[in-house]
Design an enzyme around this catalytic site. Structure first.
Site, PDB file in Angstrom:
ATOM      1  N   ARG A 180       0.852  -1.251   0.011  1.00 26.21           N
ATOM      2  CA  ARG A 180       0.032  -0.108   0.035  1.00 26.21           C
ATOM      3  C   ARG A 180       0.994   1.180   0.168  1.00 26.21           C
ATOM      4  O   ARG A 180       0.434   2.398  -0.073  1.00 26.21           O
ATOM      5  CB  ARG A 180      -0.902   0.035   1.219  1.00 26.21           C
ATOM      6  CG  ARG A 180      -2.146  -0.890   0.903  1.00 26.21           C
ATOM      7  CD  ARG A 180      -3.291  -0.631   1.864  1.00 26.21           C
ATOM      8  NE  ARG A 180      -3.679   0.725   1.868  1.00 26.21           N
ATOM      9  CZ  ARG A 180      -4.781   1.251   2.657  1.00 26.21           C
ATOM     10  NH1 ARG A 180      -5.427   0.480   3.726  1.00 26.21           N
ATOM     11  NH2 ARG A 180      -5.109   2.438   2.552  1.00 26.21           N
ATOM     12  N   LYS A 181       2.370   1.217   0.041  1.00 29.01           N
ATOM     13  CA  LYS A 181       2.879   2.216   0.014  1.00 29.01           C
ATOM     14  C   LYS A 181       3.332   2.507  -1.411  1.00 29.01           C
ATOM     15  O   LYS A 181       3.143   1.615  -2.277  1.00 29.01           O
ATOM     16  CB  LYS A 181       4.313   1.920   1.011  1.00 29.01           C
ATOM     17  CG  LYS A 181       4.085   1.678   2.182  1.00 29.01           C
ATOM     18  CD  LYS A 181       2.930   2.510   3.134  1.00 29.01           C
ATOM     19  CE  LYS A 181       2.986   2.239   4.350  1.00 29.01           C
ATOM     20  NZ  LYS A 181       2.083   1.138   4.819  1.00 29.01           N
ATOM     21  N   LEU A 182       3.867   3.695  -1.742  1.00 30.81           N
ATOM     22  CA  LEU A 182       4.487   4.062  -3.025  1.00 30.81           C
ATOM     23  C   LEU A 182       5.522   3.184  -3.558  1.00 30.81           C
ATOM     24  O   LEU A 182       5.207   2.454  -4.741  1.00 30.81           O
ATOM     25  CB  LEU A 182       4.725   5.565  -3.214  1.00 30.81           C
ATOM     26  CG  LEU A 182       3.798   6.658  -3.308  1.00 30.81           C
ATOM     27  CD1 LEU A 182       2.827   6.643  -2.071  1.00 30.81           C
ATOM     28  CD2 LEU A 182       4.167   7.875  -3.684  1.00 30.81           C
TER      29      LEU A 182
END
Length: 380
Positions: A180-182
């Site tokens: 869910r992080k870049l």
């Protein structure tokens, strides 16, 4: 769900990098992990980066590096994923929950100072949802007291604080590479720090406390036997070379990811203008001291919104839109219930009345229009 809340940007380059690691025969922590550490440290502009298995383990090691242990207190925001508080308990310390600024969702000197005691060893300052915390303001309060600020930069890869990458100014910072992080490696994390001796210790601790790493033993010239010792209890917090190979490719994607997400967030702001303004409705935005990567694009519902947040999530799901509840409040969860020492009104208002909107590199304008239309229809 036709419109997912998050989709990582992964492509053939990552697949080939992972395949090359597999073909090399070196898939555990090794040369690619070291290369990823150097590249990440260079990107951030810090002296040392230590790759680990998750941001939770990064926080665990960062707190050890800060000298936190049994009997200590650590001030943390409740308005954060529960791992922030959990890491404090891993080292035997007590998490002390502070409220946050209602606009940024981050700690401030005003929310932290009333909770400081003689037992306060550290403060974990979260860049919530990618919004950079005002680190200088916190350090102005805490440095004279000898209290370490550990920056939980889990969401902040690509965010900017006072013209520099978020996380650069902290003595110790922890980053996440969750999907869910870049920037993602599937799972994984990184500890950054300024002190070389601390970095060396954290490298040992992530690998069971071994004095000589497995990579160094295998790289010994002429097959020389390097015998390791175990001088303190360590952990298995290692990153694999397969993950690191993916991370090296992902790091190159980061500028384009940030640019795209900021553009989409700006478009959300225009589409949702009727919900924003004096009635309490707010879309997360840049703080005065930096820019966010919009890792989470959270919307605070207007005070008079006719539908409850949870019911709204159900309506969106029925329309094929995947959204999420707002950022959690750890002090309301069972392990920490009843432990808050002060009221946390901003935290409780934000967590009960906000939701995270779909935002990712592949989101189309048509999909954004559908999300906005569903939200505006629910407001009628």
């Amino acid at each position: 769900m036709t419109i997912p809340v998050m989709v990582p940007w992964l492509g053939e380059e990552e697949a080939e990098a992972a395949a090359e690691a597999v073909r090399s025969g070196w898939i555990a922590q090794g040369p690619r992990t070291a290369a990823f550490e150097r590249a990440f440290a260079d990107h951030l502009g810090v002296e040392h980066a230590v790759a680990v298995s998750s941001c939770t383990t990064a926080l665990h090691l960062a707190l050890i590096g800060a000298g936190v242990g049994p009997g200590d207190e650590v001030v943390v925001p409740s308005f954060s994923f529960v791992a922030t508080a959990n890491a404090v308990t891993y080292v035997g310390a007590v998490p002390v929950f502070a409220d946050v600024d209602p606009a940024t969702g981050n700690l401030t000197p005003a929310t932290v100072e009333p909770l400081l005691t003689a037992r306060t060893r550290a403060v974990v300052a979260v860049d919530q949802g990618g919004v950079p915390v005002d680190l200088d303001a916190l350090r102005a309060l805490l440095d004279p007291r000898g209290t370490t600020v550990v920056e939980d930069a889990a969401c902040a890869a690509g965010s900017v604080y006072r013209g520099a990458p978020a996380g650069r100014g902290a003595e110790l910072a922890a980053f996440s590479f969750h999907p869910r992080k870049l920037l993602t490696t599937g799972e994984g994390g990184m500890v950054t720090c300024r002190d070389g001796a601390v970095a060396a210790r954290l490298r040992r601790l992530r690998e069971h406390g071994m004095s000589v790493s497995a990579a160094d033993r295998h790289a010994a010239p002429g097959g020389a036997a390097l015998l390791e010792t175990y001088d303190e209890i360590g952990f298995n917090h290692r990153m694999t070379d397969i993950q690191a190979a993916v991370g090296l490719v992902q790091l190159g994607r980061l500028p384009a990811l940030v640019e795209r997400r900021r553009a989409l967030a700006g478009r959300y702001r225009a589409l949702l203008a009727p919900l924003l303004g004096e009635d309490g409705g707010r879309l997360v935005a840049d703080p005065p001291h930096g820019t966010t990567n919009f890792q989470s694009c959270w919307l605070l519902l207007p005070d008079a919104f006719p539908v409850g947040r949870d019911d709204l999530l159900g309506r969106l799901a029925a329309a094929g839109i995947s959204a999420r509840r707002g950022i959690m409040a750890a002090h309301l969860e069972a392990p920490y219930a009843g432990t808050a020492r002060v009221p946390l009104p901003a935290t409780e208002h934000l967590t009960r009345n906000s939701l995270v909107l779909p935002l990712h590199h592949f989101l189309t304008e048509e999909q954004q229009d559908q999300v906005a239309a569903a939200l505006l229809a629910a407001a009628c």
